[in-house]
Scaffold this motif. Structure first.
Motif, mmCIF file in Angstrom:
data_model
loop_
_atom_site.group_PDB
_atom_site.id
_atom_site.type_symbol
_atom_site.label_atom_id
_atom_site.label_comp_id
_atom_site.label_asym_id
_atom_site.label_seq_id
_atom_site.Cartn_x
_atom_site.Cartn_y
_atom_site.Cartn_z
ATOM 1 N N ALA A 90 49.924 33.546 24.827
ATOM 2 C CA ALA A 90 49.327 34.520 25.739
ATOM 3 C C ALA A 90 48.478 33.789 26.769
ATOM 4 C CB ALA A 90 48.447 35.508 24.976
ATOM 5 N N MET A 91 48.036 34.541 27.752
ATOM 6 C CA MET A 91 46.988 34.064 28.655
ATOM 7 C C MET A 91 45.662 34.431 28.007
ATOM 8 S SD MET A 91 46.551 32.515 31.586
ATOM 9 C CE MET A 91 47.860 32.905 32.755
ATOM 10 N N TYR A 92 44.797 33.460 27.873
ATOM 11 C CA TYR A 92 43.504 33.677 27.244
ATOM 12 C C TYR A 92 42.407 33.733 28.296
ATOM 13 C CZ TYR A 92 45.438 33.064 22.584
ATOM 14 O OH TYR A 92 46.153 33.235 21.415
ATOM 15 N N TYR A 93 41.547 34.736 28.165
ATOM 16 C CA TYR A 93 40.473 34.955 29.131
ATOM 17 C C TYR A 93 39.114 34.933 28.459
ATOM 18 C CZ TYR A 93 44.235 36.737 32.101
ATOM 19 O OH TYR A 93 45.388 36.874 32.844
ATOM 20 N N CYS A 94 38.193 34.305 29.113
ATOM 21 C CA CYS A 94 36.799 34.319 28.713
ATOM 22 C C CYS A 94 36.127 35.501 29.415
ATOM 23 C CB CYS A 94 36.162 33.000 29.136
ATOM 24 S SG CYS A 94 34.387 32.908 29.039
ATOM 25 N N ALA A 95 35.250 36.200 28.712
ATOM 26 C CA ALA A 95 34.565 37.345 29.298
ATOM 27 C C ALA A 95 33.096 37.325 28.916
ATOM 28 C CB ALA A 95 35.210 38.641 28.838
ATOM 29 N N ALA A 96 32.276 37.864 29.794
ATOM 30 C CA ALA A 96 30.834 37.894 29.550
ATOM 31 C C ALA A 96 30.246 39.215 30.031
ATOM 32 C CB ALA A 96 30.152 36.735 30.270
ATOM 33 N N GLY A 97 29.128 39.577 29.429
ATOM 34 C CA GLY A 97 28.434 40.763 29.900
ATOM 35 C C GLY A 97 28.701 42.023 29.114
ATOM 36 N N GLY A 98 29.375 41.926 28.001
ATOM 37 C CA GLY A 98 29.650 43.104 27.195
ATOM 38 C C GLY A 98 28.389 43.642 26.527
ATOM 39 N N GLY A 99 28.435 44.893 26.132
ATOM 40 C CA GLY A 99 27.302 45.497 25.479
ATOM 41 C C GLY A 99 27.265 45.188 23.993
ATOM 42 N N VAL A 100 26.122 45.484 23.406
ATOM 43 C CA VAL A 100 25.936 45.277 21.971
ATOM 44 C C VAL A 100 26.140 46.604 21.268
ATOM 45 C CG1 VAL A 100 24.356 44.539 20.164
ATOM 46 C CG2 VAL A 100 24.317 43.421 22.401
ATOM 47 N N ILE A 101 26.933 46.613 20.228
ATOM 48 C CA ILE A 101 27.191 47.832 19.475
ATOM 49 C C ILE A 101 26.417 47.800 18.173
ATOM 50 C CG2 ILE A 101 29.427 48.151 20.570
ATOM 51 C CD1 ILE A 101 30.731 46.982 18.094
ATOM 52 N N SER A 102 26.516 48.859 17.438
ATOM 53 C CA SER A 102 25.748 48.966 16.205
ATOM 54 C C SER A 102 26.068 47.812 15.260
ATOM 55 C CB SER A 102 26.043 50.298 15.517
ATOM 56 O OG SER A 102 27.408 50.372 15.185
ATOM 57 N N GLY A 103 25.059 47.388 14.556
ATOM 58 C CA GLY A 103 25.221 46.279 13.641
ATOM 59 C C GLY A 103 24.959 44.933 14.264
ATOM 60 N N GLY A 104 24.708 44.922 15.570
ATOM 61 C CA GLY A 104 24.395 43.663 16.232
ATOM 62 C C GLY A 104 25.610 42.838 16.562
ATOM 63 N N TYR A 105 26.691 43.506 16.974
ATOM 64 C CA TYR A 105 27.896 42.811 17.390
ATOM 65 C C TYR A 105 28.213 43.171 18.833
ATOM 66 C CZ TYR A 105 28.667 41.575 12.539
ATOM 67 O OH TYR A 105 28.525 41.047 11.280
ATOM 68 N N CYS A 106 28.967 42.327 19.483
ATOM 69 C CA CYS A 106 29.348 42.583 20.861
ATOM 70 C C CYS A 106 30.541 43.524 20.919
ATOM 71 C CB CYS A 106 29.687 41.284 21.578
ATOM 72 S SG CYS A 106 28.298 40.155 21.738
ATOM 73 N N SER A 107 30.614 44.277 21.974
ATOM 74 C CA SER A 107 31.716 45.204 22.165
ATOM 75 C C SER A 107 33.048 44.469 22.163
ATOM 76 C CB SER A 107 31.545 45.941 23.491
ATOM 77 O OG SER A 107 32.690 46.711 23.768
ATOM 78 N N THR A 108 34.071 45.159 21.661
ATOM 79 C CA THR A 108 35.423 44.600 21.666
ATOM 80 C C THR A 108 36.278 45.227 22.764
ATOM 81 O OG1 THR A 108 36.160 46.243 20.065
ATOM 82 C CG2 THR A 108 35.352 44.142 19.193
ATOM 83 N N ARG A 109 35.657 46.049 23.590
ATOM 84 C CA ARG A 109 36.385 46.738 24.657
ATOM 85 C C ARG A 109 36.273 45.950 25.951
ATOM 86 N NH1 ARG A 109 34.342 52.868 24.321
ATOM 87 N NH2 ARG A 109 35.914 53.063 25.948
ATOM 88 N N GLY A 110 37.419 45.551 26.477
ATOM 89 C CA GLY A 110 37.423 44.734 27.674
ATOM 90 C C GLY A 110 36.759 45.398 28.862
#
Length: 126
Positions: A90-110
């Motif tokens: 695949a083409m792999y992309y780095c992303a930044a700026g996502g929100g924090v969801i419950s439990g202290g994890y970063c969002s998985t929604r692009g």
């Protein structure tokens, strides 16, 4: 102005390893992630990291094979990929700026990530 620049992609045989890097400038918040998109498929999250707590998330298909990490001093995000499979192509992309969801994890929604790199191609042959 936030800039993300990926590197480290390439072509390997199944079972091989690659390490992707994402150099960031102008970004200091905690949530970063790797996404990938294969031809004809939707973009999917691969892994996220909430640097403030060290919390990481992996999609099921890469658990135990991939490791996401972040060097804050170098402003670089990494994705160590071991035991690569053809389906990892695949083409792999780095992303930044996502929100924090419950439990202290970063969002998985692009759609919740503000900044994206240009992508680096990973091709795994059988």
């Amino acid at each position: 102005q936030v800039q993300l620049v990926e590197s480290g992609g390439g072509s390997v045989q199944a079972g091989g390893s690659l390490r992707l890097s994402c150099a960031s400038s102008g970004y200091s918040r905690s949530c970063m992630a790797w996404f990938r998109q294969a031809p004809g498929k939707e973009r999917e999250v691969v892994a996220t990291i909430y640097a403030s707590r060290g919390n990481t998330y992996y999609t099921d298909s890469v658990k135990g094979r991939f490791t996401i990490s972040r060097d804050n001093a170098e402003n670089t995000l990494y994705l160590q990929m071991n035991t690569l499979k053809p389906e990892d192509t695949a083409m792999y992309y780095c992303a930044a700026g996502g929100g924090v969801i419950s439990g202290g994890y970063c969002s998985t929604r692009g759609g919740e990530y503000d900044y994206w790199g240009q992508g680096t191609q990973v091709t795994v042959s059988s």
